[in-house]
Write a protein that holds these residues in place. Sequence first.
Motif, PDB file in Angstrom:
ATOM      1  N   SER A  29       0.834  -1.196   0.000  1.00 59.75           N
ATOM      2  CA  SER A  29       0.000   0.000   0.000  1.00 59.75           C
ATOM      3  C   SER A  29       0.874   1.253   0.000  1.00 59.75           C
ATOM      4  N   PHE A  30       0.205   2.398  -0.118  1.00 61.34           N
ATOM      5  CA  PHE A  30       0.934   3.656  -0.089  1.00 61.34           C
ATOM      6  C   PHE A  30       1.529   3.913   1.294  1.00 61.34           C
ATOM      7  N   THR A  31       0.838   3.486   2.322  1.00 63.92           N
ATOM      8  CA  THR A  31       1.367   3.622   3.685  1.00 63.92           C
ATOM      9  C   THR A  31       2.658   2.827   3.831  1.00 63.92           C
ATOM     10  N   THR A  32       2.677   1.646   3.262  1.00 68.18           N
ATOM     11  CA  THR A  32       3.895   0.842   3.284  1.00 68.18           C
ATOM     12  C   THR A  32       5.022   1.538   2.546  1.00 68.18           C
ATOM     13  N   SER A  33       4.702   2.159   1.403  1.00 70.69           N
ATOM     14  CA  SER A  33       5.746   2.859   0.661  1.00 70.69           C
ATOM     15  C   SER A  33       6.266   4.068   1.432  1.00 70.69           C
ATOM     16  N   LEU A  34       5.411   4.729   2.209  1.00 69.17           N
ATOM     17  CA  LEU A  34       5.886   5.813   3.079  1.00 69.17           C
ATOM     18  C   LEU A  34       6.847   5.282   4.138  1.00 69.17           C
ATOM     19  N   LEU A  35       6.515   4.136   4.717  1.00 72.52           N
ATOM     20  CA  LEU A  35       7.405   3.530   5.705  1.00 72.52           C
ATOM     21  C   LEU A  35       8.727   3.099   5.079  1.00 72.52           C
ATOM     22  N   VAL A  36       8.670   2.594   3.846  1.00 68.98           N
ATOM     23  CA  VAL A  36       9.889   2.203   3.143  1.00 68.98           C
ATOM     24  C   VAL A  36      10.751   3.427   2.878  1.00 68.98           C
ATOM     25  N   ALA A  37      10.137   4.529   2.463  1.00 69.64           N
ATOM     26  CA  ALA A  37      10.894   5.760   2.201  1.00 69.64           C
ATOM     27  C   ALA A  37      11.573   6.264   3.468  1.00 69.64           C
ATOM     28  N   LEU A  38      10.861   6.255   4.573  1.00 68.14           N
ATOM     29  CA  LEU A  38      11.454   6.710   5.840  1.00 68.14           C
ATOM     30  C   LEU A  38      12.547   5.765   6.320  1.00 68.14           C
ATOM     31  N   ALA A  39      12.313   4.463   6.182  1.00 73.08           N
ATOM     32  CA  ALA A  39      13.327   3.492   6.602  1.00 73.08           C
ATOM     33  C   ALA A  39      14.576   3.586   5.736  1.00 73.08           C
ATOM     34  N   MET A  40      14.406   3.750   4.421  1.00 74.82           N
ATOM     35  CA  MET A  40      15.565   3.902   3.538  1.00 74.82           C
ATOM     36  C   MET A  40      16.335   5.177   3.870  1.00 74.82           C
ATOM     37  N   GLY A  41      15.613   6.240   4.162  1.00 69.91           N
ATOM     38  CA  GLY A  41      16.278   7.481   4.548  1.00 69.91           C
ATOM     39  C   GLY A  41      17.065   7.321   5.834  1.00 69.91           C
ATOM     40  N   PHE A  42      16.473   6.630   6.800  1.00 73.54           N
ATOM     41  CA  PHE A  42      17.161   6.395   8.066  1.00 73.54           C
ATOM     42  C   PHE A  42      18.412   5.553   7.871  1.00 73.54           C
ATOM     43  N   LEU A  43      18.283   4.451   7.140  1.00 75.30           N
ATOM     44  CA  LEU A  43      19.436   3.571   6.927  1.00 75.30           C
ATOM     45  C   LEU A  43      20.525   4.252   6.108  1.00 75.30           C
ATOM     46  N   ASN A  44      20.140   5.022   5.101  1.00 73.80           N
ATOM     47  CA  ASN A  44      21.138   5.717   4.297  1.00 73.80           C
ATOM     48  C   ASN A  44      21.852   6.812   5.078  1.00 73.80           C
ATOM     49  N   THR A  45      21.184   7.366   6.077  1.00 74.98           N
ATOM     50  CA  THR A  45      21.802   8.418   6.881  1.00 74.98           C
ATOM     51  C   THR A  45      22.704   7.864   7.969  1.00 74.98           C
ATOM     52  N   PHE A  46      22.277   6.802   8.645  1.00 72.02           N
ATOM     53  CA  PHE A  46      23.002   6.341   9.828  1.00 72.02           C
ATOM     54  C   PHE A  46      23.794   5.049   9.631  1.00 72.02           C
ATOM     55  N   ILE A  47      23.266   4.098   8.891  1.00 77.98           N
ATOM     56  CA  ILE A  47      23.907   2.791   8.773  1.00 77.98           C
ATOM     57  C   ILE A  47      24.855   2.718   7.577  1.00 77.98           C
ATOM     58  N   LYS A  48      24.471   3.303   6.461  1.00 73.66           N
ATOM     59  CA  LYS A  48      25.295   3.210   5.257  1.00 73.66           C
ATOM     60  C   LYS A  48      26.702   3.777   5.444  1.00 73.66           C
ATOM     61  N   PRO A  49      26.890   4.926   6.113  1.00 78.26           N
ATOM     62  CA  PRO A  49      28.272   5.403   6.313  1.00 78.26           C
ATOM     63  C   PRO A  49      29.129   4.440   7.125  1.00 78.26           C
ATOM     64  N   VAL A  50      28.528   3.781   8.099  1.00 77.82           N
ATOM     65  CA  VAL A  50      29.272   2.808   8.908  1.00 77.82           C
ATOM     66  C   VAL A  50      29.662   1.608   8.046  1.00 77.82           C
ATOM     67  N   LEU A  51      28.725   1.129   7.234  1.00 78.26           N
ATOM     68  CA  LEU A  51      29.029   0.002   6.348  1.00 78.26           C
ATOM     69  C   LEU A  51      30.090   0.367   5.320  1.00 78.26           C
ATOM     70  N   LYS A  52      30.036   1.590   4.821  1.00 77.47           N
ATOM     71  CA  LYS A  52      31.048   2.026   3.863  1.00 77.47           C
ATOM     72  C   LYS A  52      32.417   2.097   4.511  1.00 77.47           C
ATOM     73  N   LEU A  53      32.474   2.546   5.739  1.00 78.79           N
ATOM     74  CA  LEU A  53      33.749   2.630   6.449  1.00 78.79           C
ATOM     75  C   LEU A  53      34.307   1.233   6.733  1.00 78.79           C
ATOM     76  N   LEU A  54      33.443   0.328   7.183  1.00 84.89           N
ATOM     77  CA  LEU A  54      33.890  -1.028   7.488  1.00 84.89           C
ATOM     78  C   LEU A  54      34.315  -1.802   6.241  1.00 84.89           C
ATOM     79  N   SER A  55      33.674  -1.519   5.124  1.00 86.60           N
ATOM     80  CA  SER A  55      33.973  -2.267   3.901  1.00 86.60           C
ATOM     81  C   SER A  55      34.935  -1.514   2.984  1.00 86.60           C
TER      82      SER A  55
END
Length: 112
Positions: A29-55
């Motif tokens: 649903s559209f609500t799910t896509s909103l949650l996906v957008a927020l989750a992707m934004g969160f992961l790209n902001t906080f988790i992705k830099p750590v993964l890039k540094l480790l890898s």
Amino acid sequence: MINFIIRYLLIAVAIMVLAKYIQGIAVDSFTTSLLVALAMGFLNTFIKPVLKLLSFPITILTLGLFLLVINVVLVYVVSYFVQGFTVHGFIPPLLFSFGISLVSTILGWFFD
């Protein structure tokens, strides 16, 4: 604040469109896509830099191609945490992350 809301609504619409045209990605649903957008934004902001540094060593050895694997992993992490968002395979989440990145970049040109 309004720009943030409009930007995430448009990214959510892009998620729905991409899920419609990329087989292997499903959004309930559209609500799910909103949650996906927020989750992707969160992961790209906080988790992705750590993964890039480790890898970093692997990224250097593969001339940057390992960053594509990191993007696919992040899409799978979002699918694990968001109910109603399913991902299958390697190529569909790769295309999905390319599409979201493209839409986000274009929206950044207009809203920044």
